[in-house]
Design a protein around this motif. Structure first.
Motif, PDB file in Angstrom:
ATOM      1  N   ALA A 179       0.869  -1.171   0.000  1.00 40.85           N
ATOM      2  CA  ALA A 179       0.000   0.000   0.000  1.00 40.85           C
ATOM      3  C   ALA A 179       0.905   1.220   0.000  1.00 40.85           C
ATOM      4  O   ALA A 179       2.042   1.152   0.467  1.00 40.85           O
ATOM      5  CB  ALA A 179      -0.909   0.008   1.212  1.00 40.85           C
ATOM      6  N   ALA A 180       0.402   2.321  -0.524  1.00 38.59           N
ATOM      7  CA  ALA A 180       1.218   3.531  -0.610  1.00 38.59           C
ATOM      8  C   ALA A 180       0.369   4.761  -0.377  1.00 38.59           C
ATOM      9  O   ALA A 180      -0.788   4.825  -0.810  1.00 38.59           O
ATOM     10  CB  ALA A 180       1.883   3.610  -1.985  1.00 38.59           C
ATOM     11  N   ASP A 181       0.957   5.730   0.306  1.00 39.95           N
ATOM     12  CA  ASP A 181       0.358   7.049   0.439  1.00 39.95           C
ATOM     13  C   ASP A 181       0.838   7.890  -0.735  1.00 39.95           C
ATOM     14  O   ASP A 181       2.012   7.861  -1.075  1.00 39.95           O
ATOM     15  CB  ASP A 181       0.787   7.711   1.741  1.00 39.95           C
ATOM     16  N   VAL A 182      -0.063   8.629  -1.333  1.00 34.45           N
ATOM     17  CA  VAL A 182       0.276   9.537  -2.423  1.00 34.45           C
ATOM     18  C   VAL A 182       0.317  10.941  -1.838  1.00 34.45           C
ATOM     19  O   VAL A 182      -0.635  11.375  -1.187  1.00 34.45           O
ATOM     20  CB  VAL A 182      -0.759   9.465  -3.562  1.00 34.45           C
ATOM     21  N   LYS A 183       1.433  11.654  -2.073  1.00 34.52           N
ATOM     22  CA  LYS A 183       1.609  13.004  -1.546  1.00 34.52           C
ATOM     23  C   LYS A 183       1.528  14.024  -2.675  1.00 34.52           C
ATOM     24  O   LYS A 183       1.982  13.761  -3.785  1.00 34.52           O
ATOM     25  CB  LYS A 183       2.982  13.131  -0.880  1.00 34.52           C
ATOM     26  N   SER A 184       1.003  15.177  -2.350  1.00 34.98           N
ATOM     27  CA  SER A 184       1.005  16.258  -3.331  1.00 34.98           C
ATOM     28  C   SER A 184       2.411  16.845  -3.407  1.00 34.98           C
ATOM     29  O   SER A 184       2.970  17.237  -2.389  1.00 34.98           O
ATOM     30  CB  SER A 184       0.020  17.355  -2.943  1.00 34.98           C
ATOM     31  N   PRO A 185       2.984  16.934  -4.600  1.00 34.59           N
ATOM     32  CA  PRO A 185       4.327  17.505  -4.725  1.00 34.59           C
ATOM     33  C   PRO A 185       4.350  19.030  -4.690  1.00 34.59           C
ATOM     34  O   PRO A 185       5.421  19.624  -4.660  1.00 34.59           O
ATOM     35  CB  PRO A 185       4.811  16.970  -6.071  1.00 34.59           C
ATOM     36  N   VAL A 186       3.172  19.653  -4.684  1.00 32.56           N
ATOM     37  CA  VAL A 186       3.083  21.114  -4.636  1.00 32.56           C
ATOM     38  C   VAL A 186       1.903  21.539  -3.759  1.00 32.56           C
ATOM     39  O   VAL A 186       1.007  20.761  -3.481  1.00 32.56           O
ATOM     40  CB  VAL A 186       2.912  21.742  -6.045  1.00 32.56           C
ATOM     41  N   SER A 187       1.923  22.794  -3.359  1.00 32.31           N
ATOM     42  CA  SER A 187       0.813  23.380  -2.599  1.00 32.31           C
ATOM     43  C   SER A 187      -0.232  23.904  -3.569  1.00 32.31           C
ATOM     44  O   SER A 187       0.092  24.336  -4.674  1.00 32.31           O
ATOM     45  CB  SER A 187       1.325  24.539  -1.741  1.00 32.31           C
ATOM     46  N   GLY A 188      -1.492  23.863  -3.145  1.00 34.44           N
ATOM     47  CA  GLY A 188      -2.548  24.392  -3.995  1.00 34.44           C
ATOM     48  C   GLY A 188      -3.930  24.070  -3.479  1.00 34.44           C
ATOM     49  O   GLY A 188      -4.106  23.509  -2.406  1.00 34.44           O
ATOM     50  N   LYS A 189      -4.906  24.435  -4.286  1.00 34.91           N
ATOM     51  CA  LYS A 189      -6.310  24.194  -3.982  1.00 34.91           C
ATOM     52  C   LYS A 189      -6.800  23.062  -4.890  1.00 34.91           C
ATOM     53  O   LYS A 189      -6.608  23.116  -6.109  1.00 34.91           O
ATOM     54  CB  LYS A 189      -7.127  25.455  -4.231  1.00 34.91           C
ATOM     55  N   VAL A 190      -7.415  22.043  -4.303  1.00 36.85           N
ATOM     56  CA  VAL A 190      -7.945  20.916  -5.073  1.00 36.85           C
ATOM     57  C   VAL A 190      -9.150  21.415  -5.865  1.00 36.85           C
ATOM     58  O   VAL A 190     -10.114  21.927  -5.288  1.00 36.85           O
ATOM     59  CB  VAL A 190      -8.349  19.747  -4.152  1.00 36.85           C
ATOM     60  N   ILE A 191      -9.078  21.280  -7.204  1.00 37.41           N
ATOM     61  CA  ILE A 191     -10.191  21.753  -8.040  1.00 37.41           C
ATOM     62  C   ILE A 191     -10.928  20.618  -8.732  1.00 37.41           C
ATOM     63  O   ILE A 191     -12.041  20.812  -9.219  1.00 37.41           O
ATOM     64  CB  ILE A 191      -9.731  22.809  -9.074  1.00 37.41           C
ATOM     65  N   GLU A 192     -10.312  19.429  -8.776  1.00 43.89           N
ATOM     66  CA  GLU A 192     -10.987  18.288  -9.396  1.00 43.89           C
ATOM     67  C   GLU A 192     -10.340  16.998  -8.913  1.00 43.89           C
ATOM     68  O   GLU A 192      -9.139  16.941  -8.664  1.00 43.89           O
ATOM     69  CB  GLU A 192     -10.882  18.379 -10.922  1.00 43.89           C
ATOM     70  N   ILE A 193     -11.165  15.971  -8.767  1.00 40.22           N
ATOM     71  CA  ILE A 193     -10.715  14.639  -8.374  1.00 40.22           C
ATOM     72  C   ILE A 193     -11.187  13.661  -9.439  1.00 40.22           C
ATOM     73  O   ILE A 193     -12.319  13.753  -9.918  1.00 40.22           O
ATOM     74  CB  ILE A 193     -11.301  14.244  -6.999  1.00 40.22           C
ATOM     75  N   ASN A 194     -10.340  12.722  -9.809  1.00 41.77           N
ATOM     76  CA  ASN A 194     -10.712  11.688 -10.778  1.00 41.77           C
ATOM     77  C   ASN A 194     -11.533  10.627 -10.048  1.00 41.77           C
ATOM     78  O   ASN A 194     -11.011   9.647  -9.549  1.00 41.77           O
ATOM     79  CB  ASN A 194      -9.463  11.072 -11.409  1.00 41.77           C
ATOM     80  N   GLU A 195     -12.831  10.848  -9.986  1.00 37.57           N
ATOM     81  CA  GLU A 195     -13.750   9.964  -9.254  1.00 37.57           C
ATOM     82  C   GLU A 195     -13.806   8.557  -9.861  1.00 37.57           C
ATOM     83  O   GLU A 195     -14.050   7.591  -9.154  1.00 37.57           O
ATOM     84  CB  GLU A 195     -15.156  10.565  -9.218  1.00 37.57           C
ATOM     85  N   GLU A 196     -13.588   8.443 -11.157  1.00 44.07           N
ATOM     86  CA  GLU A 196     -13.660   7.136 -11.828  1.00 44.07           C
ATOM     87  C   GLU A 196     -12.554   6.189 -11.390  1.00 44.07           C
ATOM     88  O   GLU A 196     -12.697   4.975 -11.461  1.00 44.07           O
ATOM     89  CB  GLU A 196     -13.618   7.317 -13.345  1.00 44.07           C
TER      90      GLU A 196
END
Length: 160
Positions: free
Chosen positions: A96-113
């Motif tokens: 299992a792995a945690d995915v980290k954001s490589p940059v700071s920002g505001k989440v505007i969309e998630i790939n729900e599929e």
């Protein structure tokens, strides 16, 4: 990415967190690292257009995970996140792995599929398996990321 491996002892599942390092190139194989992307040492990629970044995990990461069976985003659209925030979890048949954001920002969309088709992380990590889109708040963080050549060289130095 921080990888976790799971071991079963007398029917008890024990998870062990580790940072997984293996050789980048399998005998006779190569890694895909598109030149137009930026890369983090934690094995995430970014595609940047203006101040919008699309992110996912690299070919190297999906290869190390093996057969992905689960994907979950743990942030929401509208969240403001900082660099290295854990934004998702990936589970495979071996880790299992945690995915980290490589940059700071505001989440505007998630790939729900992707939650319904996590195996796409293995088959198309740079295409349909994108994970999040962010409005970047600090472009210096993007500038500090590796290009494809640097990322490939970085992966080649990883121990077995």
């Amino acid at each position: 990415m921080d990888f976790k491996s799971f071991h079963v002892f007398d029917g008890l599942c024990v998870g062990i967190r580790l940072h997984y390092h293996q050789s980048l190139i399998n005998p006779g194989g190569t890694m895909n690292a598109p030149k137009e992307l930026k890369y983090a040492s934690s094995d995430e990629w970014l595609s940047v257009e203006g101040n919008i970044a699309t992110m996912g995990v690299t070919d190297y990461a999906q290869d190390q995970l093996s057969d992905v069976v689960f994907f979950e985003v743990i942030v929401s659209v509208g969240d403001t996140i900082t660099k290295d925030t854990i934004v998702a979890t990936i589970e495979s048949v071996k880790a299992a792995a945690d995915v980290k954001s490589p940059v700071s920002g505001k989440v505007i969309e998630i790939n729900e599929e992707l939650a319904n088709t996590p195996e796409m992380i293995n088959s198309d990590p740079f295409g349909v398996a994108w994970m999040l889109k962010l409005e970047i708040t600090d472009t210096n963080e993007v500038d500090a990321m590796m290009d494809a050549n640097a990322y490939t060289a970085f992966c080649e130095t990883r121990g077995h």
